[in-house]
Design a protein around this motif. Structure first.
Motif, PDB file in Angstrom:
ATOM      1  N   GLY A  22       0.813  -1.208   0.000  1.00  0.00           N
ATOM      2  CA  GLY A  22       0.000   0.000   0.000  1.00  0.00           C
ATOM      3  C   GLY A  22       0.845   1.256   0.000  1.00  0.00           C
ATOM      4  N   GLY A  23       1.906   1.261   0.795  1.00  0.00           N
ATOM      5  CA  GLY A  23       2.784   2.424   0.849  1.00  0.00           C
ATOM      6  C   GLY A  23       3.450   2.714  -0.484  1.00  0.00           C
ATOM      7  N   LEU A  24       3.822   1.671  -1.206  1.00  0.00           N
ATOM      8  CA  LEU A  24       4.461   1.863  -2.510  1.00  0.00           C
ATOM      9  C   LEU A  24       3.460   2.309  -3.562  1.00  0.00           C
ATOM     10  N   ALA A 216       9.040  -5.987  11.381  1.00  0.00           N
ATOM     11  CA  ALA A 216       8.336  -5.842  12.663  1.00  0.00           C
ATOM     12  C   ALA A 216       8.562  -4.448  13.235  1.00  0.00           C
ATOM     13  N   GLU A 217       9.772  -3.937  13.094  1.00  0.00           N
ATOM     14  CA  GLU A 217      10.073  -2.597  13.608  1.00  0.00           C
ATOM     15  C   GLU A 217       9.290  -1.522  12.854  1.00  0.00           C
ATOM     16  N   SER A 218       9.157  -1.691  11.528  1.00  0.00           N
ATOM     17  CA  SER A 218       8.409  -0.701  10.741  1.00  0.00           C
ATOM     18  C   SER A 218       6.932  -0.724  11.109  1.00  0.00           C
ATOM     19  N   ASN A 219       6.396  -1.920  11.415  1.00  0.00           N
ATOM     20  CA  ASN A 219       5.005  -2.006  11.856  1.00  0.00           C
ATOM     21  C   ASN A 219       4.809  -1.301  13.202  1.00  0.00           C
ATOM     22  N   LEU A 220       5.766  -1.473  14.089  1.00  0.00           N
ATOM     23  CA  LEU A 220       5.694  -0.780  15.381  1.00  0.00           C
ATOM     24  C   LEU A 220       5.748   0.734  15.195  1.00  0.00           C
ATOM     25  N   ALA A 221       6.481   1.161  14.164  1.00  0.00           N
ATOM     26  CA  ALA A 221       6.589   2.593  13.879  1.00  0.00           C
ATOM     27  C   ALA A 221       5.391   3.105  13.087  1.00  0.00           C
ATOM     28  N   GLY A 222       4.530   2.166  12.625  1.00  0.00           N
ATOM     29  CA  GLY A 222       3.362   2.566  11.845  1.00  0.00           C
ATOM     30  C   GLY A 222       3.702   3.052  10.453  1.00  0.00           C
ATOM     31  N   GLU A 223       4.796   2.540   9.877  1.00  0.00           N
ATOM     32  CA  GLU A 223       5.280   3.010   8.582  1.00  0.00           C
ATOM     33  C   GLU A 223       5.509   1.848   7.621  1.00  0.00           C
ATOM     34  N   PRO A 224       5.300   2.049   6.315  1.00  0.00           N
ATOM     35  CA  PRO A 224       5.711   1.043   5.324  1.00  0.00           C
ATOM     36  C   PRO A 224       7.221   0.875   5.351  1.00  0.00           C
ATOM     37  N   ILE A 225       7.688  -0.271   4.912  1.00  0.00           N
ATOM     38  CA  ILE A 225       9.104  -0.604   5.037  1.00  0.00           C
ATOM     39  C   ILE A 225       9.998   0.374   4.274  1.00  0.00           C
ATOM     40  N   HIS A 226       9.550   0.907   3.145  1.00  0.00           N
ATOM     41  CA  HIS A 226      10.421   1.793   2.368  1.00  0.00           C
ATOM     42  C   HIS A 226      10.556   3.165   3.017  1.00  0.00           C
ATOM     43  N   VAL A 235      12.710  -3.963   0.032  1.00  0.00           N
ATOM     44  CA  VAL A 235      11.673  -3.220  -0.684  1.00  0.00           C
ATOM     45  C   VAL A 235      11.431  -3.778  -2.082  1.00  0.00           C
ATOM     46  N   ALA A 236      12.473  -4.310  -2.705  1.00  0.00           N
ATOM     47  CA  ALA A 236      12.411  -4.698  -4.124  1.00  0.00           C
ATOM     48  C   ALA A 236      11.261  -5.652  -4.468  1.00  0.00           C
ATOM     49  N   ILE A 241       5.829  -5.877  -7.365  1.00  0.00           N
ATOM     50  CA  ILE A 241       4.389  -6.151  -7.376  1.00  0.00           C
ATOM     51  C   ILE A 241       3.601  -4.858  -7.572  1.00  0.00           C
ATOM     52  N   ALA A 242       4.021  -3.776  -6.902  1.00  0.00           N
ATOM     53  CA  ALA A 242       3.345  -2.488  -7.065  1.00  0.00           C
ATOM     54  C   ALA A 242       3.425  -2.014  -8.509  1.00  0.00           C
TER      55      ALA A 242
END
Length: 262
Positions: A22-24, A216-226, A235-236, A241-242
């Motif tokens: 979704g973020g991408l 897991a850390e990005s989910n805790l931060a509420g952010e997409p991995i990129h 990210v690749a 897929i995006a």
């Protein structure tokens, strides 16, 4: 384009994949993510805590609220239809409704005019909520953990997809299988990837997503991995897929335009 991320097995990174993808997609177009799981991992993973009286997916599928009334912004920029444990009650309530397989499709209709992409994070089951997601979707993406026991449920999921294609949603197609939590230096991961390619020759198998604590850390931060990590290898797979989904949407628009011109 509506894409359901589904697998009746839990812990295969459906929610993480929904946030990353979704973020991408949001980089180039509008995107709504729908939390269709009573466990509400997607809602939590985007940093949202549902407050008392807040509208959720439960209110939308039980026809107590319109979808756009319940959609909220998140700090990542993604628009979210949030969920909480009340959705478990909602699935039971759907059983008594006429045409209960198609309720989510109908309820999402106003959102299709506002968002170019809608991603549905399905619960880890093949129950009525997942069937509703597949009935509403244009395509399904199947995240699969790189473990042998994770492959066992794929046959049941594919049978469900075929049944829905025959009886409810003939336009539903399988976007592909996404191997997740891959440890590329292990025999286990290599064997699983080879098994996927051999057993599902008619279904695209995307490049695997590496196992990393960064997700897991990005989910805790509420952010997409990129937004959170700089490692391209994380990210690749999602970027590929995006890009594929965006290309499909553009091709679809071009086809419709040609037909109108004819």
């Amino acid at each position: 384009m509506i894409v359901a991320l589904a697998n009746q097995k839990g812990g295969v990174a459906k929610t993480t994949s929904t946030i990353c993808l979704g973020g991408l997609l949001l980089e180039s177009s509008s995107c709504l993510v729908v939390d269709l799981d009573p466990q509400a991992n997607l809602t939590i993973g985007l940093g949202v805590e549902v407050q008392s009286g807040q509208l959720t997916t439960y209110d939308v599928i039980t026809e107590q609220a319109e979808v756009l009334e319940a959609v909220i912004p998140t700090k990542s920029g993604l628009s979210l239809l949030p969920s909480d444990i009340s959705l478990a009650k909602g699935e039971t309530e759907l059983l008594t409704k006429v045409g209960n397989f198609l309720i989510l499709k109908e309820r999402l209709e106003p959102a299709k005019a506002q968002f170019q992409h809608i991603l549905i994070d399905c619960p880890p089951s093949l129950g009525l909520l997942t069937v509703n997601a597949l009935s509403a979707a244009d395509a399904i993406l199947i995240p699969v953990q790189c473990q042998f026991f994770a492959l066992k449920g794929l046959a049941s999921l594919l049978e469900t997809i075929q049944s829905i294609q025959r009886r409810i949603n003939p336009s539903l197609r399988i976007l592909g299988i996404l191997p997740t939590m891959a440890e590329m230096n292990t025999i286990m991961t290599q064997d699983v990837l080879a098994s996927l390619q051999k057993r599902f020759q008619d279904i695209p198998v995307f490049d695997p997503v590496p196992k990393s604590v960064k997700f897991a850390e990005s989910n805790l931060a509420g952010e997409p991995i990129h937004h959170y990590a700089s490692e391209k290898k994380l990210v690749a797979p999602y970027k590929a897929i995006a890009t594929f989904i965006t290309g499909e949407l553009r091709r679809g628009k071009k086809t419709r335009s040609v037909k109108r011109g004819e």
